[in-house]
Design a protein around this motif. Structure first.
Motif, PDB file in Angstrom:
ATOM      1  N   GLN A 153       0.826  -1.210   0.000  1.00 31.53           N
ATOM      2  CA  GLN A 153       0.000   0.000   0.000  1.00 31.53           C
ATOM      3  C   GLN A 153       0.863   1.264   0.000  1.00 31.53           C
ATOM      4  N   LEU A 154       1.963   1.234   0.754  1.00 35.29           N
ATOM      5  CA  LEU A 154       2.859   2.393   0.776  1.00 35.29           C
ATOM      6  C   LEU A 154       3.483   2.612  -0.601  1.00 35.29           C
ATOM      7  N   GLY A 155       3.923   1.537  -1.245  1.00 33.94           N
ATOM      8  CA  GLY A 155       4.504   1.666  -2.579  1.00 33.94           C
ATOM      9  C   GLY A 155       3.508   2.234  -3.571  1.00 33.94           C
ATOM     10  N   SER A 156       2.271   1.744  -3.547  1.00 32.75           N
ATOM     11  CA  SER A 156       1.239   2.227  -4.465  1.00 32.75           C
ATOM     12  C   SER A 156       0.928   3.702  -4.225  1.00 32.75           C
ATOM     13  N   ARG A 157       0.853   4.093  -2.956  1.00 31.87           N
ATOM     14  CA  ARG A 157       0.529   5.488  -2.620  1.00 31.87           C
ATOM     15  C   ARG A 157       1.629   6.443  -3.074  1.00 31.87           C
ATOM     16  N   LEU A 158       2.869   6.112  -2.766  1.00 30.15           N
ATOM     17  CA  LEU A 158       3.976   7.003  -3.126  1.00 30.15           C
ATOM     18  C   LEU A 158       4.189   7.054  -4.634  1.00 30.15           C
ATOM     19  N   LEU A 159       3.944   5.933  -5.325  1.00 23.78           N
ATOM     20  CA  LEU A 159       4.038   5.929  -6.784  1.00 23.78           C
ATOM     21  C   LEU A 159       2.981   6.853  -7.380  1.00 23.78           C
ATOM     22  N   HIS A 160       1.788   6.815  -6.835  1.00 22.80           N
ATOM     23  CA  HIS A 160       0.720   7.719  -7.286  1.00 22.80           C
ATOM     24  C   HIS A 160       1.142   9.178  -7.129  1.00 22.80           C
ATOM     25  N   ILE A 161       1.754   9.501  -6.011  1.00 27.60           N
ATOM     26  CA  ILE A 161       2.182  10.882  -5.754  1.00 27.60           C
ATOM     27  C   ILE A 161       3.269  11.303  -6.740  1.00 27.60           C
ATOM     28  N   LEU A 162       4.218  10.412  -7.014  1.00 26.25           N
ATOM     29  CA  LEU A 162       5.293  10.739  -7.953  1.00 26.25           C
ATOM     30  C   LEU A 162       4.760  10.894  -9.376  1.00 26.25           C
ATOM     31  N   LYS A 163       3.833  10.040  -9.759  1.00 24.26           N
ATOM     32  CA  LYS A 163       3.283  10.141 -11.118  1.00 24.26           C
ATOM     33  C   LYS A 163       2.485  11.429 -11.306  1.00 24.26           C
ATOM     34  N   ARG A 164       1.905  11.933 -10.222  1.00 27.02           N
ATOM     35  CA  ARG A 164       1.152  13.188 -10.317  1.00 27.02           C
ATOM     36  C   ARG A 164       2.050  14.376 -10.609  1.00 27.02           C
ATOM     37  N   LEU A 165       3.337  14.235 -10.360  1.00 24.40           N
ATOM     38  CA  LEU A 165       4.260  15.338 -10.632  1.00 24.40           C
ATOM     39  C   LEU A 165       4.355  15.648 -12.124  1.00 24.40           C
ATOM     40  N   LEU A 166       4.080  14.635 -12.970  1.00 20.80           N
ATOM     41  CA  LEU A 166       4.218  14.814 -14.422  1.00 20.80           C
ATOM     42  C   LEU A 166       3.252  15.865 -14.972  1.00 20.80           C
ATOM     43  N   PRO A 167       1.922  15.722 -14.788  1.00 17.63           N
ATOM     44  CA  PRO A 167       1.029  16.754 -15.337  1.00 17.63           C
ATOM     45  C   PRO A 167       1.227  18.131 -14.704  1.00 17.63           C
ATOM     46  N   ILE A 168       1.638  18.156 -13.433  1.00 16.56           N
ATOM     47  CA  ILE A 168       1.875  19.456 -12.793  1.00 16.56           C
ATOM     48  C   ILE A 168       3.105  20.119 -13.410  1.00 16.56           C
ATOM     49  N   SER A 169       4.141  19.324 -13.686  1.00 19.44           N
ATOM     50  CA  SER A 169       5.349  19.863 -14.339  1.00 19.44           C
ATOM     51  C   SER A 169       5.020  20.404 -15.723  1.00 19.44           C
ATOM     52  N   VAL A 170       4.180  19.678 -16.456  1.00 18.08           N
ATOM     53  CA  VAL A 170       3.779  20.134 -17.792  1.00 18.08           C
ATOM     54  C   VAL A 170       3.027  21.461 -17.692  1.00 18.08           C
ATOM     55  N   TYR A 171       2.168  21.585 -16.678  1.00 20.35           N
ATOM     56  CA  TYR A 171       1.446  22.848 -16.476  1.00 20.35           C
ATOM     57  C   TYR A 171       2.429  24.000 -16.236  1.00 20.35           C
ATOM     58  N   LEU A 172       3.429  23.764 -15.396  1.00 19.40           N
ATOM     59  CA  LEU A 172       4.416  24.812 -15.107  1.00 19.40           C
ATOM     60  C   LEU A 172       5.222  25.175 -16.347  1.00 19.40           C
TER      61      LEU A 172
END
Length: 758
Positions: free
Chosen positions: A494-513
């Protein structure tokens, strides 16, 4: 009743003015410019008589009028008064090429509209915001641009009307979007005899609260007049009080219209043989309405009241109002066109510049620069920033659990999210990573050892390979490691899945910036997808490798119990066991005090003659029939009693059960503390840190490899050249149209200034 040329402008100048605004409207529709031409937007419910009124304003019939949903696309009518045009001249603007308008007969226009309605009826949405644009010239046409919208729907609630409810929402959204154009005059149609029950006006006032750009029309007047029993009711209907009709409507009071029923045609069911007959019928209906109203009132209508009765009065008012808007807007349109021309010219320069960089060396340079900027944004998000709006990109803890998975133990329960700090805040990046780790610590740190049953203890005793005695320390270890493994392994996943989700969310936010800072490589979607895929693959493989390392630790701590992890010395263990020592009644009710060493706990069968009694650990109620104070009891007897109780006897005594339970708790807690510290450290070191220190090199390596092996596909150079060429041609057309319009409006503005001086 025929429209006459306005005295303020020559006919030729007036014609140019309408043509310029018609072209401006077409430009706004095609290229979504930030301005539009003034126009009359007809809004009403399905049975309010919208299409019939539009036909009456035009002076001829062309649309399909009847019950149900007949208008599924807005119909824009650019009407132009031409006294020499005996029959309507219609030109249908092409959907694919708005610069092209093909001449069509009335029958062909009708067929096209009906075909579009049927096509949309079979589609999921059933409505389209794209306008059907028709240019009309006729001797009875006013100089108006009218947009007829689909009729609003008010379905009954319930399951049986779900489809109609979906249609109602689609129409409502379409009409609201059209009303938001500030240049449009809203023609609000109401089919009611009581102004307090008006339904269309409520919808309109959500967009135009003061009704400052709204003309209200009460349709089907001929059916309402007979309903009034008293003259006072007619008075209130013709001049509603301000308390009933809110706002400051255009024209100060409503208009009242009647359109005679019947269609134009040569068939047996046709009422009128020509549009001239239809036009005469409208005039007659208007005179009859005035006569009937005066009879009901018992007096003659005033000049002001007469100016609000009939289609001809509404048409004259709209024509004068629209022409005034046209003339007032001319000085404002010119700077808007200038601004749009500059913006389009800038886009053209950017396209030309991009075309000049479509070669291998420059594409590689752009790719490397994008790589560096992308990594900079990632690092910024992890370190902390407020540049990306939290309301758009942040997640509350509840959102995070839904999208990335929750920490759920063997009992299937979740910790209430309110117990976690910052649970209600919308976080992203490093802040969200830290909150997830904090929740992991809170949940795992508070996890208790699952319940232990007597059956589990007995089953865990088993049989040794050299004797069949019991070994309670081994029993405790068997139970503890099994419970710990089953409890903590799900948390690791569960910890691995949660942290992976958080890291993957960085991609669209980076594109927005990147887009916000003008650093995004627009037009290079293949390359962008390649970078995104490489990042996601890195995050997934790194999380998997990190989880495997944590799993190795968990396996090692649940495979072999190292007592030093759970008790720092033997004295500590003895002290711990002593706290669970108690008295146990023997068969004859006597008590003995015996020495218990670590060897005896382990069930050792080696008896030592020189074994000395110890009094630091107490086990009570060993089976013995000898009085504890008897001087004849020997050490050997006490040892035999101890062995009988703990080694040979498999009846689980309460004291033995408590000892096993206490040992299991101690081992479980030790494994938990080690697992918690180890997992957090490893995820920080082997998941978070690689994003900072390993990702740049791996992404660059992947990039350079792609540049060497398949540069054309990475940037899709052939398609890129074609796409840029198409954009250039479209932008050139837009530039020419804006330039032509700019010159037209300048010329019109000069003519208006000359008329004002003259």
């Amino acid at each position: 009743m025929d429209s006459e040329p306005m005295p303020e402008m020559e006919w030729d100048d007036q014609s140019k003015l309408y043509e310029a605004y018609n072209e401006l409207h077409a430009l706004a529709q095609e290229f979504e410019t930030p301005f539009d031409a003034p126009a009359v937007l007809v809004v009403g419910h399905q049975t309010d008589g919208k299409s019939a009124l539009v036909e009456a304003l035009m002076g001829f019939q062309f649309n399909h009028v009847g019950g149900g949903t007949k208008t599924r696309r807005p119909i824009t009518l650019h009407m132009k008064y031409d006294p020499d045009r005996e029959t309507p001249l219609c030109r249908l603007v092409s959907d694919s090429d708005p610069t092209f308008a093909q001449e069509k007969s009335l029958r062909e226009v009708q067929a096209y509209i009906e075909a579009e309605n049927m096509r949309l009826e079979s589609e999921p949405c059933q409505f389209s915001a794209k306008e059907i644009i028709i240019r009309v010239e006729y001797k009875y046409c006013p100089n108006l641009t009218i947009i007829d919208t689909p009729g609003l729907v008010a379905p009954a609630p319930g399951r049986k009307t779900r489809e109609l409810q979906a249609q109602a929402r689609a129409v409502d959204s379409l009409v609201r979007t059209k009303m938001q154009h500030k240049e449009f005059i809203i023609l609000c149609l109401e089919d009611c005899s009581d102004w307090s029950n008006a339904t269309t006006r409520r919808v309109v006032m959500q967009i135009d609260p003061e009704l400052s750009r709204t003309v209200i029309v009460s349709t089907k007047l001929d059916t309402k007049i007979p309903q009034f029993a008293r003259s006072s009711d007619v008075e209130v209907f013709l001049s509603p009080p301000t308390s009933t009709l809110d706002g400051f409507i255009l024209g100060d009071s409503p208009f009242f219209t009647s359109v005679p029923s019947g269609r134009v045609g040569s068939g047996a069911d046709s009422v009128y043989r020509s549009n001239d007959e239809f036009k005469q019928a409208i005039s007659l209906r208007e005179m009859e309405d005035v006569t009937l109203l005066e009879e009901k009132l018992g007096r003659s209508l005033s000049k002001k009241e007469r100016s609000r009765i009939g289609v001809s009065k509404l048409r004259l008012f709209l024509e004068e109002l629209l022409q005034k808007r046209y003339m007032d807007s001319v000085p404002l349109i010119i700077p808007l066109l200038e601004k749009e021309y500059r913006g389009t010219s800038r886009r053209m320069n950017e396209i030309n510049q991009e075309l000049s960089t479509v070669d291998e060396i420059k594409l590689k340079e752009k790719g490397r620069a994008y790589h560096d900027m992308f990594l900079t944004k990632l690092s910024l998000l992890l370190k902390g920033t407020v540049v990306a709006p939290p309301d758009k990109f942040g997640e509350t803890l509840q959102d995070e659990r839904t999208n990335g998975g929750a920490f759920i133990g063997l009992d299937g329960l979740q910790i209430p999210h309110k117990l976690i700090p910052n649970a209600g805040m919308r976080l992203y990046g490093g802040a969200q990573y830290h909150r997830a780790m904090a929740e992991f610590r809170f949940v795992v740190g508070g996890t208790k050892c699952p319940p232990i049953t007597r059956e589990e203890i007995v089953n865990a005793c088993g049989v040794e390979d050299i004797h069949d005695g019991t070994n309670y320390s081994r029993t405790a270890c068997v139970i503890a490691v099994a419970k710990a493994r089953d409890t903590f392994e799900p948390f690791l996943c569960q910890l691995g899945s949660r942290l992976l989700h958080i890291l993957k969310r960085l991609l669209p936010i980076s594109v927005y910036l990147l887009k916000k800072d003008g650093e995004y490589l627009s037009g290079h979607e293949m390359f962008i997808k390649r970078v995104a895929s490489a990042y996601n693959n890195f995050a997934e493989s790194t999380e998997r490798a990190c989880r495997e390392k944590c799993m190795e630790d968990l396996v090692s701590t649940t495979r072999y119990v190292t007592w030093s992890l759970h008790n720092k010395n033997r004295a500590g263990l003895r002290q711990f066991l002593d706290s669970f020592g108690g008295t146990e009644q023997s068969a004859v009710g006597t008590t003995v005090t015996v020495s218990l060493s670590q060897d005896s706990l382990n069930g050792s069968g080696n008896e030592k003659q020189d074994m000395k009694p110890r009094t630091d650990v107490k086990l009570s109620h060993l089976a013995s029939g000898v009085d504890s104070t008897s001087s004849g009891q020997t050490t050997e007897t006490r040892l035999a009693d101890l062995l009988d109780s703990t080694l040979w006897n498999r009846r689980l005594a309460p004291s033995s059960e408590r000892i096993v339970y206490a040992l299991v708790q101690q081992i479980f807690n030790g494994i938990r503390e080690y697992f918690l510290a180890s997992a957090e450290l490893k995820f920080n070191c082997f998941l978070l840190m690689p994003v900072v220190d390993k990702l740049p090199a791996l992404l660059r390596e992947d990039l350079e490899s792609a540049f060497e092996d398949d540069l054309d596909n990475v940037f899709d150079i052939s398609n890129l050249r074609h796409s840029l060429g198409q954009k250039k041609r479209e932008t050139e057309i837009e530039l020419k149209r804006i330039k032509r319009l700019k010159e037209k409006f300048r010329s019109i503005h000069k003519q208006l200034c000359l008329h004002q001086v003259g």
